[in-house]
Design a protein around this motif. Structure first.
Motif, PDB file in Angstrom:
ATOM      1  N   ALA A  36       1.051  -1.033   0.055  1.00  0.00           N
ATOM      2  CA  ALA A  36      -0.278  -0.037  -0.319  1.00  0.00           C
ATOM      3  C   ALA A  36       0.606   0.957  -0.136  1.00  0.00           C
ATOM      4  O   ALA A  36       1.345   1.417   1.014  1.00  0.00           O
ATOM      5  N   ASP A  88      -3.323  -3.131  -3.509  1.00  0.00           N
ATOM      6  CA  ASP A  88      -2.750  -2.889  -2.885  1.00  0.00           C
ATOM      7  C   ASP A  88      -2.573  -5.376  -2.953  1.00  0.00           C
ATOM      8  O   ASP A  88      -3.560  -5.620  -2.410  1.00  0.00           O
ATOM      9  N   ASN A 130      -5.015   0.132   1.376  1.00  0.00           N
ATOM     10  CA  ASN A 130      -5.089  -0.519   2.224  1.00  0.00           C
ATOM     11  C   ASN A 130      -5.274  -1.705   2.944  1.00  0.00           C
ATOM     12  O   ASN A 130      -5.291  -1.799   4.296  1.00  0.00           O
ATOM     13  N   LEU A 166       1.027   5.531   7.882  1.00  0.00           N
ATOM     14  CA  LEU A 166      -0.012   5.795   6.625  1.00  0.00           C
ATOM     15  C   LEU A 166       0.154   6.902   6.081  1.00  0.00           C
ATOM     16  O   LEU A 166       0.155   7.087   5.051  1.00  0.00           O
TER      17      LEU A 166
END
Length: 414
Positions: A36, A88, A130, A166
């Motif tokens: 991701a 991903d 993700n 993230l």
């Protein structure tokens, strides 16, 4: 029977898309490593946006980087019907897990575009950020924020092995949209996926009508004994954390066996300290994954598991701590969405069976706020999360045809 009874997707174009996108992060063994928000993920996201724009769609992002490709409907006052999954992959992932749900949605958009067919609702294909959790844990983070399972602050703070968050990667890629995650309206959501198990292939069924997703609970178990010299400490005087952990792992397996046939238990990671060949281990940590389609039975499995860990620790003169790390309750999908999938499968003449998903999917969290269902197609030997993952052009086309007709039915129902 629908007025579009003979309408089918372009299977050749779908397969071409699957081959094309497999090059983004492609591995020497024919799989895909596309974690991701890495550069490879950015590349496939750009391809997805360009492809959908060419089909007359507009593409937007929400604040978690979820990517929405929107085809207008005849009624702008209606919320969209969504299709999708994720782009991903696992570190040694395959060509179909996740991306089939996105590309199946693209195949639906392409069919409607090429045939000049309009729907009442806008249609959207979604790429959820993700899903795998291979880089940022836990899995299904962005769809979890969308469904209210996680806060955006929690999700954004998740860091990979290098300490990169993230949120940092969303900003680096330019994927932070103005719309707050979870505020995106939707009338229904359909997710196409390979089964990731052997049932459909074994029974020679083309379509799995997914009625829900089994509950999953994850734990980290820490077993503490005492380090000692391997050559000077008599066996009866040891507090061997690894020996105790081995016996506990047997008991984890016994939990699943005691709740057959649907109970499942898995040990995925084991770490022993101090990790020296001539030292009795003082501490062992291992992960436990418990699953069952029934939430009450899963609760009973948890209680059984916790008691067995304590009993085993006492019998082996060690200490044990069990820490829950993730809880995804059992999910039952929307009856109207399930009916759309089932009726479409029958009308198209595909063999099918009802099935409960053994794996987690974005649909789990999306279903908390949007009527949802899933469509499964077989994969070779049930293998997934593996570079050997494989499916046939005929099966992925069949699944996309069911997705197309389920969406068209939902367009009349919602």
């Amino acid at each position: 029977m629908s007025q579009y009874a003979d309408l089918t997707v372009n299977g050749q174009a779908l397969w071409h898309d699957l081959v094309t996108t497999a090059a983004f992060g492609g591995t020497e063994k024919g799989g895909v490593c596309r974690l991701a928000l890495t550069d490879e993920d950015q590349q496939v996201r750009a391809w997805f946006e360009q492809t959908c724009t060419a089909l007359g769609c507009t593409v937007s992002y929400d604040s978690m980087g979820n990517q929405f490709a929107r085809r207008p409907g005849t009624r702008s006052d209606l919320p969209p019907i969504m299709m999708g999954s994720h782009l991903d992959t696992q570190v040694t992932g395959g060509r179909f897990d996740g991306i089939l749900g996105v590309l199946g949605g693209v195949a639906v958009l392409r069919t409607l575009h090429d045939k000049g067919i309009s729907t009442n609702h806008p249609l959207e294909v979604v790429n959820w950020t993700n899903e795998e959790g291979a880089r940022f844990t836990p899995p299904m983070l962005a769809s979890g924020v969308f469904g209210g399972a996680f806060t955006e602050e929690f999700a954004g703070s998740r860091a990979d092995a290098a300490g990169i968050t993230l949120r940092h990667e969303l900003e680096r890629g330019g994927f932070v949209g103005a719309e707050k995650c979870g505020q995106h309206p939707a009338a229904a959501y359909f997710e196409l996926h390979i089964e990731q198990g052997p049932v459909l292939e074994a029974e020679e069924r083309t379509i799995g009508v997914v009625t829900g997703v089994q509950g999953m609970r994850w734990y980290e178990v820490s077993v503490r004994g005492r380090s000692a010299h391997a050559g000077t400490t008599p066996m009866p005087m040891r507090k061997d954390a690894l020996l105790a952990a081995a016996r506990m792992i047997e008991q984890v397996n016994a939990v699943a066996q005691a709740h057959a046939p649907d109970g499942l238990s898995t040990i995925g990671i084991i770490t022993a300290l101090p990790a020296s060949s001539n030292v009795v281990p003082r501490e062992v940590r291992f992960t436990v994954d418990l699953r069952n389609p029934s939430e009450p039975v899963l609760q009973a499995m948890e209680e059984d598991f916790l008691q067995r860990m304590q009993d085993c620790a006492q019998a082996n003169d060690v200490q044990v701590t069990v820490t829950p790390t993730w809880n995804s309750p059992a999910v039952h999908f929307d009856p109207r969405c399930i009916a759309s999938v089932e009726e479409s499968t029958k009308e198209l003449g595909y063999t099918m069976r009802d099935i409960v998903s053994g794996a987690g999917h974005d649909a789990v969290y999306v279903s908390r706020v949007v009527p949802t269902a899933m469509v499964f197609v077989p994969c070779l030997h049930g293998i997934s999360h593996n570079e050997a993952e494989s499916a046939t052009p005929e099966d992925v086309t069949a699944g996309s045809n069911v997705l197309l007709h389920a969406v068209l039915k939902a367009d009349q129902v919602f």
